[in-house]
Design an enzyme around this catalytic site. Sequence first.
Site, short mmCIF file in Angstrom:
data_model
loop_
_atom_site.label_atom_id
_atom_site.label_comp_id
_atom_site.label_asym_id
_atom_site.label_seq_id
_atom_site.Cartn_x
_atom_site.Cartn_y
_atom_site.Cartn_z
N LYS A 1 0.82 -1.22 0.00
CA LYS A 1 0.00 0.00 0.00
C LYS A 1 0.85 1.27 0.00
O LYS A 1 2.02 1.26 0.34
CB LYS A 1 -0.98 -0.03 1.17
CG LYS A 1 -2.16 -0.97 0.85
CD LYS A 1 -3.33 -0.83 1.76
CE LYS A 1 -4.47 -1.70 1.21
NZ LYS A 1 -5.53 -1.93 2.15
N ARG B 1 -4.05 -10.15 4.55
CA ARG B 1 -4.35 -10.16 3.11
C ARG B 1 -3.14 -9.60 2.38
O ARG B 1 -2.73 -8.47 2.64
CB ARG B 1 -5.59 -9.28 2.87
CG ARG B 1 -6.04 -9.19 1.43
CD ARG B 1 -7.22 -8.23 1.32
NE ARG B 1 -7.69 -8.09 -0.04
CZ ARG B 1 -7.15 -7.27 -0.94
NH1 ARG B 1 -6.13 -6.51 -0.61
NH2 ARG B 1 -7.64 -7.21 -2.16
C1 7PM Z 1 -5.83 0.60 -5.00
C2 7PM Z 1 -5.98 0.89 -3.67
C3 7PM Z 1 -5.88 -0.70 -5.46
C4 7PM Z 1 -6.19 -0.13 -2.78
C5 7PM Z 1 -6.06 -1.71 -4.57
C6 7PM Z 1 -6.23 -1.42 -3.23
C7 7PM Z 1 -8.28 -4.27 1.23
C8 7PM Z 1 -9.32 -5.02 0.69
C9 7PM Z 1 -8.30 -3.93 -0.87
C10 7PM Z 1 -8.08 -4.29 2.64
C11 7PM Z 1 -9.92 -5.82 2.76
C12 7PM Z 1 -5.28 -3.48 -2.29
C13 7PM Z 1 -6.41 -2.49 -2.22
N1 7PM Z 1 -7.65 -3.61 0.23
N2 7PM Z 1 -10.13 -5.79 1.43
N3 7PM Z 1 -9.32 -4.79 -0.63
N4 7PM Z 1 -8.91 -5.08 3.35
N5 7PM Z 1 -10.71 -6.56 3.53
O1 7PM Z 1 -4.21 -3.13 -1.77
O2 7PM Z 1 -7.20 -3.63 3.21
O3 7PM Z 1 -5.41 -4.57 -2.83
S1 7PM Z 1 -7.95 -3.32 -2.44
#
Ligand code: 7PM
Length: 293
Positions: A230, A264
Site C-alpha cells: 500500500k 491479506r
Molecule cells: C488501489 C488501492 C488498489 C487499494 C487496490 C487497493 C483491502 C481489501 C483492498 C483491505 C480488505 C489493495 C487495495 N484492500 N479488502 N481490498 N482489506 N478486507 O491493496 O485492506 O489490494 S484493495
Amino acid sequence: MKAGNTIMQFAGKQLDLATPQVMGILNLTPDSFSDGGELLRSGSPDLTLVRQRAEAMVAAGASMLDIGGESTRPGAKAVSSQEEMDRVLPVLEALQKFAVVLSVDTSNPELIKASAQYGAGLINDVRALERTGALEALAATSLPVCLMHMQGQPSTMQQEPVYTDVIAEVSQYLVQRVAACELAGISRSRILLDPGFGFGKTLQHNLQLLNSLEVLQTLQLPVLVGLSRKRMLGIITGKAEKDRMVAGVAAAVIAVMKGACIIRTHDVDATVDAMKVCEQLAFTTRTISTGVL
Ligand code: 7PM
C-alpha cells in the site's frame, strides 16, 4: 492470547484463527494495484494463469485466496454487475479443487448471492454491506463476511480524510455495522472486521490505527488486515509498489502482534515465513503462562 472458540467456519472449511492465516490476493481488474492486470485477457480471466497463481500461493502456505473483480483504486472506472460476475464466477469455479477458503472481494448483492452458489467461503466487502440489498443478500447465504471501514468513496476517499480520533471512529463504525448485520439475521459468528488501511486515511491515520490495532480486540471479533504494497509503505520507504514486500511483511508482523488473525497480501511466501515466527513466539508465551513447561 485469544479467548473462547477460535475455529471459524467458511462454508464447510474451517480455519483456526488462533494461528495467523495468510490470504493471497488474486486481482481480476485491468488496472490492479501491483499485479498489473495480467490475470485478464481481453476482459476475461485467463484461467490457466489464475490456476498457476493460485497454486503457487497455496503451495507457499496461503489458507485463503481473495478474488476481486472491482477495482477500488482511487479514480478507477466503475464496473457493471455483469462484468464483475464474468470476471469472478469462472475463477471461483476453476479454483474449487483447491482446499483453501475462496473469498470474494465484492459489494455487489448479485455477486454475493452467486458466490455462495459457486462455492465461495467468505465475502470480503470494503463497503461493509452498505450497498442497497447487500445485507439482505449476505443474510440469504450462510457465508461469513469481512466488514471493512472506509471513509468516503474510492473515487474521492484520499482527497482530504479527516478524523478527530481515527481508532475510536473506525471502531464505532464497525460496531454499528455489526449491529446492522445482527438485525438482518447475520450472527456474530459470521463476522470479521477490518480497519481498512488506506481507505480514506492519511499516513498518520494509518500509523495511528496500526499502533492501536489491539483496541479492536475489545469488539471480540476476528480482525483481518490488508497492508500489502500500500501507498503508506511507499511513503515510508520511498519505494515503488513492487519493492514494498519487506515493508509490508514488517507491518503484517506488527498487526499480528496486536491481535490480527488474517493477513491479506500479494506476497504470500514471505508473509507465511513471518507468520511462522509470530506463531512460535505465541506458542512459547502460552506454554510459559499456563505453566505447562
Ligand atoms: C488501489 C488501492 C488498489 C487499494 C487496490 C487497493 C483491502 C481489501 C483492498 C483491505 C480488505 C489493495 C487495495 N484492500 N479488502 N481490498 N482489506 N478486507 O491493496 O485492506 O489490494 S484493495
